[in-house]
Design a protein around this motif. Structure first.
Motif, PDB file in Angstrom:
ATOM      1  N   GLU A 285      27.675  -0.076  18.098  1.00  0.00           N
ATOM      2  CA  GLU A 285      27.323  -0.301  16.688  1.00  0.00           C
ATOM      3  C   GLU A 285      28.103   0.652  15.789  1.00  0.00           C
ATOM      4  N   SER A 286      28.298   1.901  16.238  1.00  0.00           N
ATOM      5  CA  SER A 286      28.927   2.902  15.365  1.00  0.00           C
ATOM      6  C   SER A 286      30.390   2.549  15.115  1.00  0.00           C
ATOM      7  N   MET A 287      30.980   1.754  16.021  1.00  0.00           N
ATOM      8  CA  MET A 287      32.392   1.396  15.817  1.00  0.00           C
ATOM      9  C   MET A 287      32.542   0.335  14.743  1.00  0.00           C
ATOM     10  N   LEU A 288      31.461  -0.441  14.469  1.00  0.00           N
ATOM     11  CA  LEU A 288      31.567  -1.533  13.511  1.00  0.00           C
ATOM     12  C   LEU A 288      31.542  -0.970  12.101  1.00  0.00           C
ATOM     13  N   ASP A 289      32.357  -1.558  11.242  1.00  0.00           N
ATOM     14  CA  ASP A 289      32.312  -1.142   9.844  1.00  0.00           C
ATOM     15  C   ASP A 289      32.345  -2.396   8.979  1.00  0.00           C
ATOM     16  N   TRP A 290      32.478  -2.210   7.665  1.00  0.00           N
ATOM     17  CA  TRP A 290      32.462  -3.367   6.758  1.00  0.00           C
ATOM     18  C   TRP A 290      33.595  -4.331   7.091  1.00  0.00           C
ATOM     19  N   TRP A 291      34.725  -3.786   7.525  1.00  0.00           N
ATOM     20  CA  TRP A 291      35.880  -4.663   7.803  1.00  0.00           C
ATOM     21  C   TRP A 291      35.612  -5.566   9.001  1.00  0.00           C
ATOM     22  N   SER A 292      34.822  -5.070   9.970  1.00  0.00           N
ATOM     23  CA  SER A 292      34.488  -5.931  11.122  1.00  0.00           C
ATOM     24  C   SER A 292      33.786  -7.167  10.600  1.00  0.00           C
ATOM     25  N   LYS A 293      32.867  -6.914   9.657  1.00  0.00           N
ATOM     26  CA  LYS A 293      32.086  -7.995   9.071  1.00  0.00           C
ATOM     27  C   LYS A 293      33.024  -8.958   8.339  1.00  0.00           C
ATOM     28  N   TYR A 294      33.968  -8.367   7.597  1.00  0.00           N
ATOM     29  CA  TYR A 294      34.893  -9.174   6.782  1.00  0.00           C
ATOM     30  C   TYR A 294      35.765 -10.066   7.668  1.00  0.00           C
ATOM     31  N   PHE A 295      36.315  -9.464   8.711  1.00  0.00           N
ATOM     32  CA  PHE A 295      37.208 -10.265   9.563  1.00  0.00           C
ATOM     33  C   PHE A 295      36.432 -11.345  10.311  1.00  0.00           C
ATOM     34  N   ALA A 296      35.229 -11.001  10.739  1.00  0.00           N
ATOM     35  CA  ALA A 296      34.411 -12.005  11.428  1.00  0.00           C
ATOM     36  C   ALA A 296      34.138 -13.171  10.466  1.00  0.00           C
ATOM     37  N   SER A 297      33.866 -12.833   9.193  1.00  0.00           N
ATOM     38  CA  SER A 297      33.552 -13.893   8.218  1.00  0.00           C
ATOM     39  C   SER A 297      34.759 -14.776   7.976  1.00  0.00           C
ATOM     40  N   ILE A 298      35.936 -14.149   7.977  1.00  0.00           N
ATOM     41  CA  ILE A 298      37.132 -14.955   7.720  1.00  0.00           C
ATOM     42  C   ILE A 298      37.371 -15.911   8.872  1.00  0.00           C
ATOM     43  N   GLU A 299      37.096 -15.441  10.097  1.00  0.00           N
ATOM     44  CA  GLU A 299      37.209 -16.349  11.236  1.00  0.00           C
ATOM     45  C   GLU A 299      36.285 -17.553  11.021  1.00  0.00           C
TER      46      GLU A 299
ATOM     47  N   PRO B 264      20.495  -3.002 -13.091  1.00  0.00           N
ATOM     48  CA  PRO B 264      19.984  -2.546 -14.391  1.00  0.00           C
ATOM     49  C   PRO B 264      19.631  -1.065 -14.318  1.00  0.00           C
ATOM     50  N   MET B 265      19.902  -0.338 -15.414  1.00  0.00           N
ATOM     51  CA  MET B 265      19.719   1.111 -15.368  1.00  0.00           C
ATOM     52  C   MET B 265      18.242   1.496 -15.451  1.00  0.00           C
ATOM     53  N   ASP B 266      17.375   0.523 -15.856  1.00  0.00           N
ATOM     54  CA  ASP B 266      15.957   0.901 -15.968  1.00  0.00           C
ATOM     55  C   ASP B 266      15.226   0.727 -14.644  1.00  0.00           C
ATOM     56  N   MET B 267      15.961   0.370 -13.597  1.00  0.00           N
ATOM     57  CA  MET B 267      15.356   0.213 -12.269  1.00  0.00           C
ATOM     58  C   MET B 267      15.755   1.445 -11.458  1.00  0.00           C
ATOM     59  N   PRO B 268      15.160   1.618 -10.290  1.00  0.00           N
ATOM     60  CA  PRO B 268      15.612   2.745  -9.452  1.00  0.00           C
ATOM     61  C   PRO B 268      17.114   2.619  -9.145  1.00  0.00           C
ATOM     62  N   ALA B 269      17.789   3.773  -9.065  1.00  0.00           N
ATOM     63  CA  ALA B 269      19.249   3.738  -8.886  1.00  0.00           C
ATOM     64  C   ALA B 269      19.597   3.201  -7.500  1.00  0.00           C
ATOM     65  N   PRO B 270      20.685   2.473  -7.396  1.00  0.00           N
ATOM     66  CA  PRO B 270      21.101   1.976  -6.081  1.00  0.00           C
ATOM     67  C   PRO B 270      21.706   3.114  -5.254  1.00  0.00           C
ATOM     68  N   GLY B 271      21.853   2.866  -3.964  1.00  0.00           N
ATOM     69  CA  GLY B 271      22.472   3.887  -3.109  1.00  0.00           C
ATOM     70  C   GLY B 271      23.963   4.003  -3.407  1.00  0.00           C
ATOM     71  N   ALA B 272      24.643   4.795  -2.578  1.00  0.00           N
ATOM     72  CA  ALA B 272      26.088   4.948  -2.773  1.00  0.00           C
ATOM     73  C   ALA B 272      26.774   3.623  -2.455  1.00  0.00           C
ATOM     74  N   ALA B 273      27.982   3.456  -3.020  1.00  0.00           N
ATOM     75  CA  ALA B 273      28.729   2.207  -2.774  1.00  0.00           C
ATOM     76  C   ALA B 273      29.105   2.113  -1.301  1.00  0.00           C
ATOM     77  N   ILE B 274      29.223   0.891  -0.786  1.00  0.00           N
ATOM     78  CA  ILE B 274      29.653   0.740   0.614  1.00  0.00           C
ATOM     79  C   ILE B 274      31.088   1.233   0.700  1.00  0.00           C
ATOM     80  N   ASP B 275      31.418   1.778   1.839  1.00  0.00           N
ATOM     81  CA  ASP B 275      32.797   2.231   2.026  1.00  0.00           C
ATOM     82  C   ASP B 275      33.625   1.045   2.532  1.00  0.00           C
ATOM     83  N   ILE B 276      34.538   0.584   1.681  1.00  0.00           N
ATOM     84  CA  ILE B 276      35.386  -0.501   2.167  1.00  0.00           C
ATOM     85  C   ILE B 276      36.833  -0.024   2.210  1.00  0.00           C
ATOM     86  N   SER B 277      37.022   1.307   2.279  1.00  0.00           N
ATOM     87  CA  SER B 277      38.413   1.779   2.239  1.00  0.00           C
ATOM     88  C   SER B 277      39.141   1.243   3.470  1.00  0.00           C
ATOM     89  N   PRO B 278      40.440   0.940   3.308  1.00  0.00           N
ATOM     90  CA  PRO B 278      41.161   0.267   4.385  1.00  0.00           C
ATOM     91  C   PRO B 278      41.075   1.078   5.659  1.00  0.00           C
TER      92      PRO B 278
END
Length: 1987
Positions: free
Chosen positions: A1305-1319, A1700-1714
């Motif tokens: 699981e630790s080896m998977l990142d956002w790009w794994s998801k992206y490439f799987a989706s493109i397939e 919306p800013m009047d709601m609880p703040a979202p978490g950090a952005a997902i890391d999609i760096s290449p």
């Protein structure tokens, strides 16, 4: 020969009614006129005549049917009379009275009286050809050659009104009528046949004019004898098309020729890689050439399979014809550098048109076959993989999705060839034979020529013509014929190219050779597709010998010809230039034969001349024209006298400056002096001719125009109509034209029918499917008719091979089409209409293609309007349209008919607005035919005229009249009901217009009033034209009145009104003796499409009626009811029966806000307001007090009440206007928008019964955990054959194949998801294609089956074809299955990765622009530009209005207002959020960009991202990506914004430049506000699963349960109720799902989130409030550049989250760096080689040996290549090395590419990153000391999948490389270590692969860390050194001392010479010394002696 039938009376009829009769013989039917209100007797008294080409057989039948005529339904048959013609044949004249028989073949009381005459061949009435046409006593004008079948309902020219749609005829499917001739032998068989007619009930009551739909259905079933309504056909219902009398042709509404206008094109070419290039060790570079532009790739060193992946863009601004003829040439060049041009390896060419005609205008990832043009015997020189796309303005290209491309290595399956072109193309010779030309214009361009002529009186022809042919990028020229107007060449030009060629057109030009510059005299294009046929019964391109006509500029000589472009073939020629006799032939070459010239250079040779009559027998043709009306003459030319000149070829041309030649008799059939016989001056010289003295008159007498009104003049022809006639001589090739005419007519009829069907679908009329069936029925019988007609005159002289072959293929095509149309007809059902309509459109294109005859015969006819001897405007009439034939179907569609012709300006002057105004509107009657057939040439004219003939001397008159005088004149009143227009053209700078309409009828004209500032004027005005005089028969005028022209203008305060568009209409005519009553009167309002040039420019809603003023004067006319309009003065409104019925409606407007308002007159908009207007009523929004602070409205909903038509189609448009309220009460218009159709805003109460509204009882929703794609598991179960099992066994046995372990699981990142989706996306696309293909196949098979059951003469061929198909299929299917099995196995091995949705388009397209309740209306200001393209719309947008509207009939149903929580202030807009400003965090993720447009000279770009929202701008300039057109950004950006002020997000890609400013590559704009407020919840896409850690972590601050409760609350739904056991209930839907979740530590917890998420994924199934929610996604958006509107500059993949800013703040952005590439080290140990071929000969022993060494490198890193040491003098090809190569590299696992960063050149500023497939190249070489080393062989291993090495040298063979045998492959990235033997291969002289050695190697892959831990040395060095190889001890080592070798060599061969030389040298030295010492010795002797 003719059969003449005079139908006198029908007596003893029952009841009272309208009667009509139909007379049929040999399949051609005539109808009588309709006799209205007959009681017991119908006196038809009409004569019909059938010209016949073969004697009548005694068994043939004549059939007469008598009907009760119905305007709405099928005519009811009263009875039939059939007669065998035996008696007629014997007696030649006969009168008969007999009773009719009914459907049951029983005789009825009614009887018919007829007289029959039969004129036979034996000369009773003159010879068959000449004396054919005597006028019958009351000859009935023949119908327009349209074939009358069951469905040809008889409309009496009044189906004007779409509301009533009279001519509906419901037809049952019986084609009894056409079968008599085949079946009928005597009456009895005919009787049997008629039994098949369905019985009809004898109900004789009047039918209501308009029927309800159900009524129609019942009626149809009744009439159809209980037929299923799905088989009923319907005949024509269109307004403009119903001609009954057919004295008039339809006018063409589109004016401007669009051909010559330049357009923007962009050709983008990606060169990916080349393979199997022929040659040893080359440095290839690719040259891409389009026209004259060349671009080069970089050079790759020492490789036969270079990988480039370079992108090139070429831009053009040229006319389409020029563009599509440009040649794209791809060449591979070997070792090109600055100093030398390199040698060509091979090239490939095709024309741009071929690419453009592909699907999506592109070839994607295809392999081009390279061949050598200089050596055609050589075969394939390699393959080049590329993408080629051609984009015109407004095309958008769908690029298939590009992500980790598995290389499409199947070269053969992916060749760059259009469909239908075989992969094995052969070389062929194209022979273009040029014989001679005639009729060249007098090209005296040089002034000197005139001077010379004046001085020495030498009158030479002043033109030096030659012919130039261009084909496939090559040019050939004939010789120049000096000073000749009738040059003869007799030469052939030979091109050599591949066949079939990928260049479609050949350009043939006659040019005038001139010392300064050559000019074109005329141009002709030959389309190879039209002169060949690629089918299995097809033929090679062939043409002629035939004349081709060339058209171009006018023939008057000027120094500078402004229309020279026309002579180059651009645009429509305006005059005949010359004709050229040529032929074309193709010969396929046998390249194996020895005597072939192997070069493709163009050759020119002489050929023998052709015989005189090879192009047909010379015939004398007669052209007659009568000018019945010339109106709408432009006022610029209205002050001088005007005349008209008609020319055909050079005959009739008066301005050509030819002196009258001596007249040569043309009877001898010689054609040499043809042009000299231009008899064409109105001279009075007598000419001996068959007709006495007949001199052609080609021009009307000049006449001064009279003013019609301010803008237009007309010629006062009134009752006297001028005529012209011309005699001309041409080869008789009418058969060609006839065949084309028949096909054209079928096509016209089809087109008309399809327009009907479209119109019915558009206006939602019932039963479009029935009309489509009718259309198909007509098509199939038309096609069958063609087959019978076209097959005659086979042995006519001058028939060419092409004539014969085309005839065969046309007949085949037409037979097939008839068959397919029949089959299709049976498949047309209510739900399939639209799909079938598309298929039928293909028929239309095919027919048009077939009808275009490539071999010309008679040139086209030109009509020129001359003023003051200057040519002003012209019309061009194809000669086939006016050609006469005795067979009706073969007569041109305008022959002997009155045609409305609009004259236009020539050449470039006709572009743009100038070309849209009419220069003159002519009513012309034309007839062209053989002189000897001309007896009937006046028959089609409106009746009631006398002929005036020119008096020639005492008592002699010319035969054709020079003018006609009409004695019959009718008076009419025309009433024009102008109701309204909509969607007009914006002609003023305000973005609105001040429209008024001008109506022209005959020589009268009137205007409506001007309505200011609107694009949707409602004039509501009746225009009355009194005392309109029309000439001709009353009845003809009733059936076929002249057309009315309506032009819309924009009134300007200064200057003349500006033209906005034009349309035509035909009035409904009432004769003085008819009643003004339903169904024809009053006429209904109809929409007429307005055209401006070729573009549509709105619709006009109007009605037109033409009422005859009888003897009693106007008192008989229906009263004009209603007073004149009080408010508007003396303006008559449209009367009550015609104007629409109105009802009270309420219109509610939601005012949300205004956006992006631009400045008005340099001032900013500050206090805007919106005014809404519809049908004179309206409402204003609240004023926005400060636009900058808050652009939203304070009051959201307002309403107004208005009277609107009940018929929704007639609803007027709603106008939105935004004004800015300035100081002192001034208003300025900011912009406006017209909502042309309110239909989508009409409130329709929901259907309470439907599933979605059913809220009682529980419904369990079945939620299977959905597999993202159907993974073909079933296939695996079925087909997991023994093969698979064996494989598995092998795997276990081998033990080497390690099952790939699940990545953790630790080896998977956002790009794994992206490439799987493109397939997954690709899989989906593949499945869609497969499904589409399958459906098509199924259709085909259905068709085949139906055809088998259908008894038709063609069934055999079709059946066999289908069988063939079936046979051929299994192999394909098997392949598919195998592929599926493999895929499925792969999938099983693939672990489950959560996916997201990848859209290959914008999210807006998927979700309907997020306009579920908030709509965006663009506001326009400013004039529309005058170029055709409406892209200028973009520049006119000055802002956007956001809001919505709702229209409903008063009062509203109560259940809406009674609903709980109904707020009356919001009307229909309940539950709308507040529009107060709101703060939002916007998070933009940019994944990557693809196919960017190159911005730098090197064809690359340095892209970086710029994001702009409101005032915030983020420039990511420092992170630009160097030299990359497909950059991966992988970045996210956070911006805080306030809606509504900052809601338009712009994402741009800029190109970084070291110096100067950065350029914009492209940008995309996203409206965030609509997304934010949309019910689809586009703020943050919901993921596939809910996870609280890892790569798929939930990223929305609201959890699924919270989202679900909020949605339920907003939608006023009951729920959600979570129950035990994983159940949840929302409203009445119950969902089930899992309720456990794992945290980071693997602990299981209870949760409802999964359940809630399940509901969200199925939210569209929830009643009432449900809709599809936006899931987690990546969208692909096109990048556009405002400077290049409409052309994509690349694409960007991205997505946006909003919180919306009047709601609880979202978490950090997902890391999609290449992903960073991982560092690897590949260690390759070369142990041994074996069987390496031996190159060198031993000096002493002569035995062969090699000095072997091995070289290796990773692809893309040639400069880091490594060599082993040399194994000297190997005699067996064995070499021992023990040598280690080490290749470090960076690798991207997901994309399977090596990443290399290096500087492109020494001047580069920074490093460029390249991604290259991971391939290892090993080569074996023979080392030489003095010369270059010799290359022996190589192997390239793809590190991801290469064949496993053989265990021993013996097992190693060439099969491991050639792909014939499927070998198991391994990947070094999985296997890590591999050892074995691999073959080396190279190509021999015959271009075949051969084995040149074997290598034993070991590949070992380590990660950088592993390599650091266990280091190894290069070669045999420390650490971990390899032992020295055990090479045989060579005693010959001394031989390697070079000096020694030299000495030994020299001594061995030359020792005697050497010894002799040494002796000689000693002797010489001795002599020299002697001579040197001699003097001193002598001296000494003398002196000493003297002493």
């Amino acid at each position: 020969m003719a059969l003449i039938v005079h139908l006198k009376t029908v007596t003893d009829l029952r009841g009272k009614g309208d009667r009509i009769a139909k007379v049929a013989f040999r399949g051609l039917s005539f109808y009588t006129r309709v006799l209205e209100n007959c009681e017991d007797e119908a006196r038809f008294d009409e004569t019909f005549r059938w010209p016949i080409a073969s004697n009548i057989d005694g068994n043939e039948m004549l059939e007469i049917q008598v009907f009760n005529y119905s305007k709405v339904f099928t005519n009811r048959l009263i009875g039939t009379f059939r007669m065998v013609l035996q008696k007629v044949v014997e007696e030649a004249q006969l009168e008969v009275t007999d009773t009719l028989i009914d459907d049951n073949n029983s005789s009825i009381r009614t009887s018919v009286t007829i007289e029959i005459k039969y004129q036979t061949m034996d000369g009773t009435v003159g010879a068959w050809n000449d004396g054919e046409f005597l006028e019958g006593p009351n000859q009935h004008s023949e119908n327009d050659g349209s074939f009358h079948f069951e469905t040809d309902s008889l409309l009496s020219g009044h189906s004007q009104s779409s509301g009533v749609s009279p001519g509906r005829s419901h037809q049952s499917l019986h084609s009894g009528e056409r079968t008599f001739r085949k079946a009928g032998k005597g009456v009895f068989s005919a009787m049997k046949l008629s039994k098949t007619r369905p019985p009809k009930e004898d109900k004789n009551k009047d039918e209501p004019a308009v029927l309800e739909t159900e009524d129609l259905d019942r009626k149809a079933i009744r009439l159809g004898g209980g037929l299923d309504p799905d088989t009923i056909s319907l005949a024509s219902v269109t307004a403009l098309t119903t001609n009954v009398s057919n004295k008039r042709s339809k006018p063409d509404i589109k004016m401007e020729p669009s051909a010559g206008r330049p357009m923007d094109y962009q050709v983008s070419i990606t060169i990916i890689e080349a393979r199997q290039l022929v040659g040893l060790n080359m440095d290839p570079v690719i040259c891409v050439e389009i026209g004259d532009d060349k671009k080069y790739t970089s050079t790759k060193e020492s490789t036969n399979c270079p990988y480039y992946n370079e992108y090139f863009v070429f831009e053009f601004h040229v006319p389409p014809d020029v563009m599509f003829d440009k040649i794209i040439k791809l060449s591979v060049i070997h070792s090109k550098n600055l100093l030398r041009s390199g040698t060509l390896v091979g090239s490939f060419k095709l024309d741009v048109g071929t690419v453009y005609s592909q699907a999506e205008h592109q070839f994607y990832h295809k392999w081009a076959i390279l061949s050598d043009p200089d050596d055609i015997t050589a075969g394939v020189k390699g393959y080049l993989k590329c993408d080629i796309a051609v984009v015109g303005k407004g095309d958008n290209i769908k690029t298939p999705h590009k992500a980790n491309e598995k290389d499409d290595d199947d070269i053969e399956g992916n060749l760059l060839l259009p469909d239908g072109v075989p992969s094995e193309r052969q070389w062929a010779r194209f022979y273009v034979k040029i014989y001679k030309a005639e009729g060249l214009p007098r090209m005296n361009t040089s002034i000197m020529a005139n001077v010379k002529k004046a001085l020495i009186g030498e009158n030479k022809d002043l033109v030096d013509p030659y012919v130039q042919v261009q084909f496939a990028g090559q040019k050939g020229k004939t010789s120049v014929q000096k000073s000749s107007y009738e040059p003869t060449w007799n030469e052939q030009i030979i091109f050599t190219d591949m066949f079939p060629p990928l260049c479609k057109r050949m350009k043939i030009q006659i040019r005038d050779s001139d010392k300064v510059n050559d000019v074109a005299i005329g141009t002709h294009f030959v389309d190879l597709r039209k002169i060949s046929n690629e089918g299995d019964k097809g033929f090679l391109p062939t043409l002629g010998p035939a004349w081709v006509n060339m058209y171009g500029s006018t023939r008057n000589y000027t120094l500078m010809d402004e229309h020279q472009d026309l002579n180059e073939g651009l645009g429509e020629g305006v005059s005949f230039r010359a004709r050229l006799l040529l032929s074309i032939a193709v010969e396929i070459l046998d390249t194996s034969s020895t005597d072939i010239t192997s070069s493709t250079e163009v050759q020119v040779e002489a050929v023998p001349q052709v015989s005189e009559n090879c192009t047909g027998k010379m015939e004398e043709f007669f052209l007659f024209g009568a000018f019945l009306e010339a109106t709408m003459i432009d006022r610029k030319i209205g002050d001088k006298p005007i005349n008209f000149e008609v020319t055909i070829g050079n005959y009739g041309n008066q301005l050509d400056g030819i002196t009258k030649p001596n007249i040569t008799k043309k009877k001898e059939g010689g054609e040499g002096d043809e042009e000299e016989s231009e008899l064409l001056q109105n001279s009075s010289e007598d000419e001996a001719d068959d007709d006495g003295d007949m001199v052609s008159v080609s021009a009307t007498p000049p006449m001064k125009p009279v003013v019609t009104e301010r803008n237009y003049f007309h010629l006062p022809y009134f009752e006297k109509k001028p005529c012209i006639y011309i005699k001309s001589w041409w080869q008789d090739q009418r058969r060609r034209l006839y065949n084309a005419i028949i096909m054209d007519k079928i096509a016209d009829k089809l087109e008309e029918g399809l327009n009907d069907v479209n119109e019915m679908i558009k206006t939602e009329k019932p039963y479009p499917e029935r009309r489509l069936r009718g259309v198909l029925e007509e098509l199939s019988s038309g096609c069958s008719r063609f087959v019978t007609l076209a097959n005659k005159d086979q042995n006519q002289p001058g028939r060419t091979k092409l004539d014969r072959e085309r005839l065969k293929s046309c007949m085949r095509e037409m037979e097939n089409m008839a068959q397919q149309a029949k089959t299709l007809r049976s498949q047309v059902k209510k739900n399939t209409v639209k799909d079938k309509l598309k298929l039928v459109m293909n028929f239309l294109q095919k027919l048009r293609f077939l009808a275009d005859e490539p071999q010309h015969s008679i040139p086209e006819v030109f009509i020129w309007m001359m003023s003051n001897n200057k040519r002003i405007a012209y019309a061009r009439i194809p000669s086939k349209d006016i050609l006469y034939s005795i067979v009706d179907e073969e007569t041109g569609k305008d022959c002997g008919k009155v045609k409305t012709v609009f004259l236009k300006l020539p050449g470039k002057r006709g572009f743009g607005p100038a070309g849209w105004t009419v220069q003159a509107k002519m009513e012309v009657y034309m007839w062209l035919g053989l002189n000897k057939q001309r007896k009937d040439f006046l028959n089609g004219l409106p009746s009631g005229f006398e002929e005036n003939k020119a008096v020639k001397g005492p008592g002699l008159q010319s035969f054709p009249p020079i003018s006609l005088t009409y004695i019959k004149k009718q008076l009419f009143q025309l009433r024009v009901h102008m109701y309204q227009a909509r969607s007009l053209f914006a002609a003023d700078s305000s973005g609105l217009s001040d429209p008024f309409a001008r109506v022209f009828f005959s020589s009268h004209s009137q205007c409506t009033e001007v309505l200011n500032e609107t694009l949707c004027p409602t004039w509501d005005q009746l225009l009355v034209f009194d005392d309109v005089e029309l000439y001709g028969e009353v009845q003809e005028l009733r059936d076929d009145p002249p057309i009315i022209v309506i032009e819309i203008y924009d009134q300007d305060t200064v200057g003349k009104a500006e033209f906005m568009g034009r349309t035509f209409a035909k009035p409904v005519v009432k004769m003085s003796d008819e009643k003004y009553c339903t169904p024809r009167f009053p006429p209904q309002l109809e929409y007429y499409q307005i055209y401006r040039g070729n573009a549509t420019a709105g619709d006009l809603l109007a009605a037109f009626e033409l009422l005859q003023i009888g003897p009693a004067g106007k008192s008989d006319l229906p009263a004009i009811d209603g007073p004149t309009d009080m408010e508007r003065g003396p303006i008559l409104p449209v009367p009550l029966g015609i104007r629409p019925v109105l009802s009270k409606y309420r219109v509610e407007i939601l005012f949300w806000g205004l956006r992006d308002l631009k400045r008005v007159n340099l001032a900013q908009v500050d206090r805007p307001r919106v005014d809404i207007e519809c049908a004179g009523k309206g409402v204003q929004s609240a004023l926005i007090q400060n636009y900058k602070k808050n652009p939203n409205f304070s009051t959201l909903v307002k309403w107004f009440e208005v009277d609107l038509p009940e018929n929704e189609l007639l609803h007027p448009p709603l106008n939105v206007r935004v004004v800015d309220c300035r100081a002192f009460g001034r208003y300025t218009l900011v912009g406006s928008h017209a909502v042309s159709s309110l239909r989508k805003f009409i409130y329709r109460p929901p259907d309470k019964k439907s599933q979605n509204w059913n809220t009682t009882g529980e419904i369990l929703v079945n939620v299977e955990p959905e597999v993202p794609v159907k993974k073909m598991d079933t296939v695996v179960k079925l087909d997991a054959t023994d093969e698979e099992k064996d494989k598995k066994k092998k795997k276990k046995k081998g033990g080497e194949e390690i099952e790939e372990e699940e990545p953790d699981e630790s080896m998977l990142d956002w790009w794994s998801k992206y490439f799987a989706s493109i397939e997954t996306l690709k899989e989906h696309l593949r499945q869609q294609e497969a499904a589409a293909a399958e459906a098509e196949e199924k259709d085909d098979l259905d068709t085949a089956d139906e055809t088998k059951t259908d008894e038709s003469p063609i069934k055999g061929s079709k059946g066999q074809q289908s069988k063939g198909k079936e046979k051929a299929k299994p192999s394909k299917e098997d392949k598919k299955k195998k592929q599926q099995i493999n895929e499925a196995l792969d999938k099983k091995n693939k672990q489950k990765i959560d996916e997201l949705k990848v859209y290959d388009k914008e999210l807006e397209i998927e979700f309907d622009n997020f306009e579920d309740w908030l709509h965006t209306f663009n506001l326009y200001r400013g004039k529309i530009g005058d170029d055709d393209d409406n892209t200028a719309d973009e520049d006119r947008i000055v802002g956007r209005f956001k809001g919505s509207m709702c229209v409903y009939k008063m009062p509203l149903p109560e259940d809406v207002t009674k609903e709980a929580g109904f707020d009356p202030n919001f009307g229909m807009f309940q539950g709308i959020p507040s529009n107060d400003p709101i703060n939002v965090l916007v998070r933009v993720y940019v994944v990557r960009a693809t196919d960017l447009h190159p911005a730098d000279i090197n064809g690359k770009a340095d892209p970086y991202i710029v994001i702009k929202l409101g005032k915030t701008e983020i420039k990511d300039k420092e992170n630009y990506i160097s030299k990359q057109l497909n950059p991966v950004f992988g970045k996210s950006f956070d911006i805080e914004a306030t809606f509504p002020m900052e809601s338009m997000l712009t994402v741009s890609i800029f190109d970084w430049d070291l110096v100067g400013t950065d350029d914009l590559i492209g940008e995309t704009k996203i409206d965030l506000e609509n997304r934010y407020y949309s019910k689809h919840r586009a703020t943050c896409g919901i993921s596939q699963t809910y996870a609280i850690h890892g790569y798929n972590m939930w990223r929305d601050p609201m959890k699924p349960t919270q989202i679900l409760s909020k949605l339920s609350k907003d939608g006023k739904l009951d729920g959600p109720h979570f129950g035990p056991g994983g159940r949840v209930k929302v409203a009445n839907r119950v969902f089930t799902g899992s309720i456990e979740i794992e945290d980071e530590n693997g602990q299981k917890k209870q949760t409802d989130e999964h359940l809630a998420l399940t509901v969200l994924h199925h939210w569209e199934e929830i009643p009432r409030a449900g809709c599809k929610l936006v899931t987690e996604h990546v969208e692909t958006r096109p990048l556009l550049n405002p400077e290049k509107p409409g052309i994509e500059q690349g694409r960007i993949e991205m997505w946006v989250d909003m919180f919306p800013m009047d709601m609880p703040a979202p978490g950090a952005a997902i890391d999609i760096s290449p992903r960073k590439p991982k560092r690897y080290e590949l260690r390759v140990i070369i142990w041994n080689t074996d069987e390496v071929i031996l190159e060198d000969d031993d000096y002493f022993t002569g035995e062969k040996s090699s000095d072997i060494f091995v070289r290796g490198w990773l692809k893309g890193q040639q400069e880091d290549k490594q060599d082993t040491d040399v194994h000297y003098h190997s005699l067996t090809g064995e070499g021992n090395f023990n040598w280690r190569f080490i290749f470090p590299f960076d690798y991207l696992m997901a994309e399977e590419k090596i990443v290399i960063s290096k500087k492109e050149s020494m001047f580069s500023w920074d490093e460029t990153e390249y991604k290259i497939p991971a391939r290892l190249t090993l080569q074996v070489w023979d080392a030489d000391h003095f010369s270059a080393d010799d290359f022996l062989g190589a192997i390239e291993l793809d590190l991801n999948r290469f064949p496993r090495g053989a265990k021993t040298s013996k097992q190693c063979s060439i099969d491991m490389v050639t792909s014939e045998v499927e070998l198991p492959t391994v990947s070094i990235f999985k296997q890590k270590r591999v050892k074995g033997w691999w073959p080396f291969v190279a190509r021999n002289e015959n271009d075949e692969l051969e084995l040149t050695g074997k290598v034993e190697a070991e590949l070992h892959l380590l990660t950088a860390e592993e390599a650091e831990k266990s280091p190894a040395g290069l070669a045999r060095n420390e650490p971990d050194p390899l032992e020295k190889p055990n090479r045989p001890n060579t005693n010959l080592m001394w031989m390697l001392r070079p000096v020694h070798i030299a000495c030994v060599l020299i001594w061995r061969h030359y020792r005697y010479y050497f010894l002799g030389l040494v002796a000689a040298v000693i002797m010489l030295m001795f002599l020299a010394l002697m001579i040197y010492t001699m003097p001193s010795v002598i001296n000494e002797k003398l002196i000493n002696n003297g002493k």
